[in-house]
Design an enzyme around this catalytic site. Structure first.
Site, PDB file in Angstrom:
ATOM      1  N   GLU A   1       0.830  -1.215   0.000  1.00 46.38           N
ATOM      2  CA  GLU A   1       0.000   0.000   0.000  1.00 46.38           C
ATOM      3  C   GLU A   1       0.862   1.261   0.000  1.00 46.38           C
ATOM      4  O   GLU A   1       1.695   1.455   0.895  1.00 46.38           O
ATOM      5  CB  GLU A   1      -0.922   0.000   1.231  1.00 46.38           C
TER       6      GLU A   1
ATOM      7  N   LYS B   1      -7.573  -0.308  11.414  1.00 46.83           N
ATOM      8  CA  LYS B   1      -6.986  -0.837  10.170  1.00 46.83           C
ATOM      9  C   LYS B   1      -5.762  -0.002   9.800  1.00 46.83           C
ATOM     10  O   LYS B   1      -4.731  -0.534   9.381  1.00 46.83           O
ATOM     11  CB  LYS B   1      -8.025  -0.812   9.036  1.00 46.83           C
TER      12      LYS B   1
ATOM     13  N   ASP C   1       3.910 -13.754  12.185  1.00 51.19           N
ATOM     14  CA  ASP C   1       2.574 -14.197  11.775  1.00 51.19           C
ATOM     15  C   ASP C   1       1.606 -12.997  11.819  1.00 51.19           C
ATOM     16  O   ASP C   1       1.143 -12.602  12.894  1.00 51.19           O
ATOM     17  CB  ASP C   1       2.135 -15.310  12.739  1.00 51.19           C
TER      18      ASP C   1
ATOM     19  N   HIS D   1      -2.322  10.605  -0.626  1.00 46.60           N
ATOM     20  CA  HIS D   1      -2.384   9.210  -1.051  1.00 46.60           C
ATOM     21  C   HIS D   1      -2.368   9.117  -2.570  1.00 46.60           C
ATOM     22  O   HIS D   1      -1.647   8.313  -3.144  1.00 46.60           O
ATOM     23  CB  HIS D   1      -3.664   8.597  -0.491  1.00 46.60           C
TER      24      HIS D   1
HETATM   25  C1  MEV Z   1      -6.088   3.390   4.805  1.00 49.82           C
HETATM   26  O1  MEV Z   1      -5.374   2.225   4.470  1.00 49.82           O
HETATM   27  C2  MEV Z   1      -6.052   3.642   6.312  1.00 49.82           C
HETATM   28  C3  MEV Z   1      -6.959   4.800   6.798  1.00 49.82           C
HETATM   29  O2  MEV Z   1      -8.273   4.582   6.341  1.00 49.82           O
HETATM   30  C4  MEV Z   1      -6.881   4.785   8.302  1.00 49.82           C
HETATM   31  C5  MEV Z   1      -7.878   5.707   8.982  1.00 49.82           C
HETATM   32  O3  MEV Z   1      -8.939   6.016   8.412  1.00 49.82           O
HETATM   33  O4  MEV Z   1      -7.580   6.096  10.133  1.00 49.82           O
HETATM   34  C6  MEV Z   1      -6.473   6.117   6.238  1.00 49.82           C
END
Ligand code: MEV
Length: 428
Positions: free
Chosen positions: A86, A264, A280, A378
């Site tokens: 990513e 995430k 792992d 991004h």
């Molecule tokens: C993207 O991989 C991760 C985000 O969505 C985390 C977040 O929203 O805090 C940018």
């Protein structure tokens, strides 16, 4: 999709060589020569090693490893290898760590190296009596567990304590024994699973019940790593940015829909280091999310607040069952190289660095989300991928990516058209 009328039952597939398996797969799926050549190209792992790591190997998948810079953890500067597909993930950690470098970076700690194995006992008429009968055998339990792994005991690890719970379930009460074991610098799954399996017949004898599952728990809440850091308000764009970030945290704290995305983002950093070091990823992911729901409501793994001096203070706490010995950590040459880059000598040190990366990652995402949004940064990085996917090669990649960003259209269709135009202009 190619629809094959060949059978997926391929006799002796697991006994074939990697090349033979690839040939069989190519025949089944109708792969062309270029695809077969791509799958057959060796990565930075010996094909024989790959063939011994998992079953039915035909190829390997290379994932970029980027280095996170600017990290100071417990007073020591470290370079952190991160394996991820990513874009923005590595850049976010570098930027976040830079903004707290002058205040000392990250301060970390761990709760210990304790793993839990569970032994499930069913079919006992008196579960509470059975619970006590097991607890009375503590010394025998310790001896059986330690007898399974004299080497671990020699290294200072081994059985530490046990808990026995009566757990109500759909099938009636079950008696669940937890073996709590110090696995030192190993992740410890094999060690504790062996102990649980070895102990099972004794538990049956002591209780008259029947043991079913004997397996570690991924909710490794006795192996928690913590990190905290301070970002001066002026280093992050002022009190308005700080308060926006704290409000973003409040959102994640209150709402599981947001907490899942917030966490995430944290795991973007955590899993990238876990993967780079051959650990792992699924064990760590499962443990982190279960820990985030440990009070019965899924919430944020981090906490954010304003300190007395107005600075932004962040803290993270999550289970980090990682090791330096055993499994891919030990045998994958790239994982070993990544451990050398990190310069860690204990599993606890590795866990502490990973916690710092998770906190930095969360800082980066929250700051972007609370200010410009994540798409701007991004997309600038993602534009390279879009350019490559559109067919750009060599110096075309950077030029096309810059054009897409400038036009605020980081899209595949635009990339294809723009590449054609660029090439046309060159040959005209
Ligand atoms: C993207 O991989 C991760 C985000 O969505 C985390 C977040 O929203 O805090 C940018």
């Amino acid at each position: 999709m190619t629809i094959s009328n060949l059978s997926s039952r391929i006799p002796g597939f697991h006994r074939m060589t990697t090349a033979e398996r690839l040939e069989a797969v190519a025949a089944f799926s109708g792969l062309d020569g270029a695809t077969v050549a791509q799958l057959g190209a060796p990565g930075n792992i010996d094909p024989h090693l790959a063939d011994h790591m998992i079953e039915n190997v035909v190829s390997t998948l290379s994932i970029p490893i980027g280095i996170a810079t600017n990290l100071r953890v417990d007073g020591k500067d470290v370079l952190v290898p991160m394996a991820t597909e990513e874009s923005s993930v590595v850049a976010a950690v570098c930027n976040s760590a830079r903004q707290c470098y002058e205040t000392g970076g990250f301060v970390t700690s761990v709760s210990g190296n304790l793993m839990i194995a569970q032994v499930q006992l069913v079919g006992v008429p008196d579960p509470h009596g059975a619970r006590l009968r097991i607890l009375e055998r503590r010394d025998e339990v310790a001896a059986i567990c330690d007898g399974c792994d004299p080497m671990l005991v020699q290294l200072g690890g081994g059985f530490r304590e046990m808990e026995v719970r009566v757990v109500p379930s759909l099938g009636g009460p079950m008696v669940v024994t937890h073996l709590i074991v110090d696995t030192r610098d190993a992740m410890g799954a094999n060690a504790v699973n062996t102990m649980a399996e070895t102990l099972a017949p004794s538990i049956e004898r002591w209780t008259g019940g029947r043991v079913l599952l004997r397996i570690l728990s991924n909710l490794a809440d006795r192996r928690v790593a913590r990190a905290r850091a301070t970002w001066p308000a002026e280093a992050i764009g002022g009190a308005g940015v700080r308060d926006g970030m704290i409000a973003a945290y409040h959102f994640a704290e209150a709402d599981p829909y947001r907490a899942a995305t917030h966490n995430k983002g944290i795991m973007n950093g955590v899993s990238a280091v876990v993967l780079a070091t051959g650990n792992d990823t699924r064990a760590v992911e499962a443990g982190a999310h279960a820990y985030a729901a440990r009070d019965g409501r899924y919430t944020s793994l981090t906490r954010w607040e304003a300190g007395a001096d107005g600075a932004l203070v962040g803290a993270i706490e999550l289970p980090l069952p990682v090791g330096l010995v055993g499994g891919a950590t030990k045998i994958h040459p790239t994982a070993r190289a990544c451990l050398k880059i990190l310069g860690v000598t204990t599993a606890a040190e590795l866990a502490r660095i990973i916690a710092a990366v998770g906190l930095a990652q969360n800082f980066g995402a929250m700051k972007a989300l609370a200010t410009t949004g994540i798409q701007q940064g991004h997309m600038a990085l993602h534009a390279n991928n879009v350019a490559i996917a559109a067919g750009a090669v060599g110096e075309e990649v950077a030029r096309l990516a810059a054009t897409l960003v400038e036009r605020r259209a980081v899209r595949q269709d635009v990339a294809v058209a723009e590449l054609e135009r660029m090439r046309g202009a060159r040959t005209a």
